[in-house]
Design an enzyme around this catalytic site. Structure first.
Site, PDB file in Angstrom:
ATOM      1  N   GLY A  47      43.897  44.052  36.972  1.00  0.00           N
ATOM      2  CA  GLY A  47      42.829  43.461  36.182  1.00  0.00           C
ATOM      3  C   GLY A  47      41.534  44.240  36.312  1.00  0.00           C
ATOM      4  O   GLY A  47      41.238  44.814  37.360  1.00  0.00           O
ATOM      5  N   SER A  48      40.764  44.272  35.242  1.00  0.00           N
ATOM      6  CA  SER A  48      39.424  44.861  35.308  1.00  0.00           C
ATOM      7  C   SER A  48      38.516  43.936  36.113  1.00  0.00           C
ATOM      8  O   SER A  48      38.874  42.813  36.449  1.00  0.00           O
ATOM      9  CB  SER A  48      38.874  45.066  33.901  1.00  0.00           C
ATOM     10  OG  SER A  48      39.654  46.010  33.195  1.00  0.00           O
ATOM     11  N   GLY A  49      37.322  44.435  36.436  1.00  0.00           N
ATOM     12  CA  GLY A  49      36.382  43.656  37.228  1.00  0.00           C
ATOM     13  C   GLY A  49      36.307  44.091  38.667  1.00  0.00           C
ATOM     14  O   GLY A  49      35.503  43.560  39.432  1.00  0.00           O
ATOM     15  N   HIS A  50      37.168  45.067  39.048  1.00  0.00           N
ATOM     16  CA  HIS A  50      37.188  45.560  40.431  1.00  0.00           C
ATOM     17  C   HIS A  50      36.621  46.974  40.534  1.00  0.00           C
ATOM     18  O   HIS A  50      36.861  47.668  41.528  1.00  0.00           O
ATOM     19  CB  HIS A  50      38.614  45.551  40.977  1.00  0.00           C
ATOM     20  CG  HIS A  50      39.287  44.223  40.895  1.00  0.00           C
ATOM     21  ND1 HIS A  50      38.747  43.090  41.477  1.00  0.00           N
ATOM     22  CD2 HIS A  50      40.445  43.832  40.292  1.00  0.00           C
ATOM     23  CE1 HIS A  50      39.564  42.064  41.239  1.00  0.00           C
ATOM     24  NE2 HIS A  50      40.579  42.485  40.517  1.00  0.00           N
TER      25      HIS A  50
ATOM     26  N   ASP B  19      50.889  41.451  38.266  1.00  0.00           N
ATOM     27  CA  ASP B  19      50.982  42.898  38.443  1.00  0.00           C
ATOM     28  C   ASP B  19      52.403  43.302  38.824  1.00  0.00           C
ATOM     29  O   ASP B  19      52.957  44.273  38.284  1.00  0.00           O
ATOM     30  CB  ASP B  19      50.020  43.358  39.544  1.00  0.00           C
ATOM     31  CG  ASP B  19      48.555  43.303  39.122  1.00  0.00           C
ATOM     32  OD1 ASP B  19      48.277  42.727  38.052  1.00  0.00           O
ATOM     33  OD2 ASP B  19      47.711  43.812  39.864  1.00  0.00           O
TER      34      ASP B  19
ATOM     35  N   HIS C 168      39.672  37.964  43.486  1.00  0.00           N
ATOM     36  CA  HIS C 168      39.499  37.245  42.219  1.00  0.00           C
ATOM     37  C   HIS C 168      38.797  35.908  42.433  1.00  0.00           C
ATOM     38  O   HIS C 168      38.732  35.094  41.521  1.00  0.00           O
ATOM     39  CB  HIS C 168      40.857  36.981  41.563  1.00  0.00           C
ATOM     40  CG  HIS C 168      41.706  38.185  41.400  1.00  0.00           C
ATOM     41  ND1 HIS C 168      42.663  38.551  42.324  1.00  0.00           N
ATOM     42  CD2 HIS C 168      41.728  39.125  40.433  1.00  0.00           C
ATOM     43  CE1 HIS C 168      43.247  39.670  41.925  1.00  0.00           C
ATOM     44  NE2 HIS C 168      42.699  40.031  40.787  1.00  0.00           N
TER      45      HIS C 168
ATOM     46  N   LYS D 216      49.189  46.276  43.552  1.00  0.00           N
ATOM     47  CA  LYS D 216      48.663  45.227  44.416  1.00  0.00           C
ATOM     48  C   LYS D 216      49.555  43.985  44.289  1.00  0.00           C
ATOM     49  O   LYS D 216      50.029  43.671  43.198  1.00  0.00           O
ATOM     50  CB  LYS D 216      47.217  44.884  44.032  1.00  0.00           C
ATOM     51  CG  LYS D 216      46.261  46.065  44.110  1.00  0.00           C
ATOM     52  CD  LYS D 216      44.809  45.643  43.938  1.00  0.00           C
ATOM     53  CE  LYS D 216      44.498  44.991  42.619  1.00  0.00           C
ATOM     54  NZ  LYS D 216      44.810  45.837  41.428  1.00  0.00           N
TER      55      LYS D 216
END
Length: 333
Positions: free
Chosen positions: A54-57, A110, A219, A105
């Site tokens: 996921g994006s945001g990391h 994922d 998250h 991860k």
């Protein structure tokens, strides 16, 4: 919610566009489907490394595409796994015939989506190995995964496995190095505040002004327990105790110490945490041989940090020191 965005639905697309423009000398960007490859991919004779999530990391994972690290990164929506129809073309794009390692991860989405993409790639004649990262000692199971979560140790797996691929190791050897790093790294995190996912428009969880969450996920998943705010040394002690116990750190061990910011914590505070962590490790008889301090795997603007400890041997140290040239990590080049 105040964010420097245009449309919550366009955040990932516009982020990737900006990343590609900023680092045009390092990467190529595919926008449909979305994935990022190193400029010279595929590299002849070299095992390809693909990761994503996921994006945001950020800077994980796109920031680690380049020489000595990843060959491709596949960003999903914010805090959401990329899909197989993104992962498959990224895998094919970096395959030079030597096979591809997926670094994943341990989150259910994922794992399932990379597994599907690997099966599809194998059907097209590409050999794929998967390294599953599950370094988080906070919880065995969470809302997002069965077993331990993959967190800060992912950065170390990507760097060291990337160096093994760059020096010419074969497919099984690169995967084995990645698995060895995962087996020798543990991580624990803390949140001082929540983050706000753009399309949600509100904080992902509630914390009172005088509360912190020990063992938080990247998250915003719940941790081990919620406690009253403490000073930096006390929090560092709480994070390191389970890490060192789980790793069974012994006198004479040499380690890499990684203090990571969650996106909203000043670097000055991370160095205060690092200072105490070195003291705790010294008290345990361990020597900090290598270090990394900064925002390397974040949770949007969450305030907090994580501490990762990797037990080193001579080969892992050599691979960590090997040249790397990416947007977010760069040395020896």
């Amino acid at each position: 919610m105040k964010k420097l965005i245009n449309d919550p639905k366009a955040v990932v697309q516009e982020t990737v566009q900006g990343f590609g423009l900023a680092h045009a000398g390092l990467v190529n960007v595919s926008e449909d489907p979305i994935y990022i490859t190193r400029k010279d991919a595929p590299v002849a004779g070299k095992v390809g490394l693909v990761s994503g999530g996921g994006s945001g990391h950020e800077p994980l994972h796109a920031g680690y595409v380049g020489r000595g690290m990843l060959d491709a990164a596949v960003p999903g929506a914010v805090f959401t796994s990329p899909t197989p129809d993104q992962i498959l073309p990224a895998t094919l794009a970096v395959n030079s015939g030597a096979g591809v390692v997926h670094i994943v991860k341990n989150y259910t989405g994922d794992v399932l989506n990379f597994e599907t993409a690997a099966e599809l790639a194998e059907a097209e004649g590409v050999s794929v190995r998967t390294v599953l990262v599950n370094d988080d000692v906070a919880v065995e199971d969470s809302l997002y995964t069965a077993g331990r979560r993959g967190v800060g140790g992912t950065v170390l797996v990507e760097k060291i496995a990337g160096a093994a691929a760059e020096r010419g190791d074969d497919l099984d050897a690169v995967a084995a190095v990645g698995e060895r790093v995962n087996a020798n790294v543990r991580t624990m995190g803390v949140a001082l505040s929540a983050c706000t996912v753009p399309h949600a428009g509100k904080p992902s969880f509630d914390l009172a002004e005088d509360e912190i969450e020990i063992g938080i996920g990247i998250h915003g998943e719940p941790g081990r327990h919620r406690i009253a705010m403490e000073n930096a040394d006390s929090i560092t002690n709480r994070l390191l105790e389970p890490v060192l116990a789980d790793l069974k750190i012994a006198s004479g061990d040499k380690v890499l110490l990684f203090v990571n910011g969650m996106g909203g914590t000043p670097l000055s505070e991370l160095y205060i945490v690092y200072r105490r962590a070195v003291q705790v490790l010294a008290d345990a008889g361990a020597t900090v041989e290598r270090s990394l301090v900064g925002n390397y795997i974040t949770a949007l603007e969450m305030q907090g940090c994580s501490i990762s400890v990797l037990r080193l041997d001579d080969e892992l140290t050599e691979l960590w020191d090997a040249p790397v040239h990416t947007a977010a990590l760069r040395w020896g080049v």
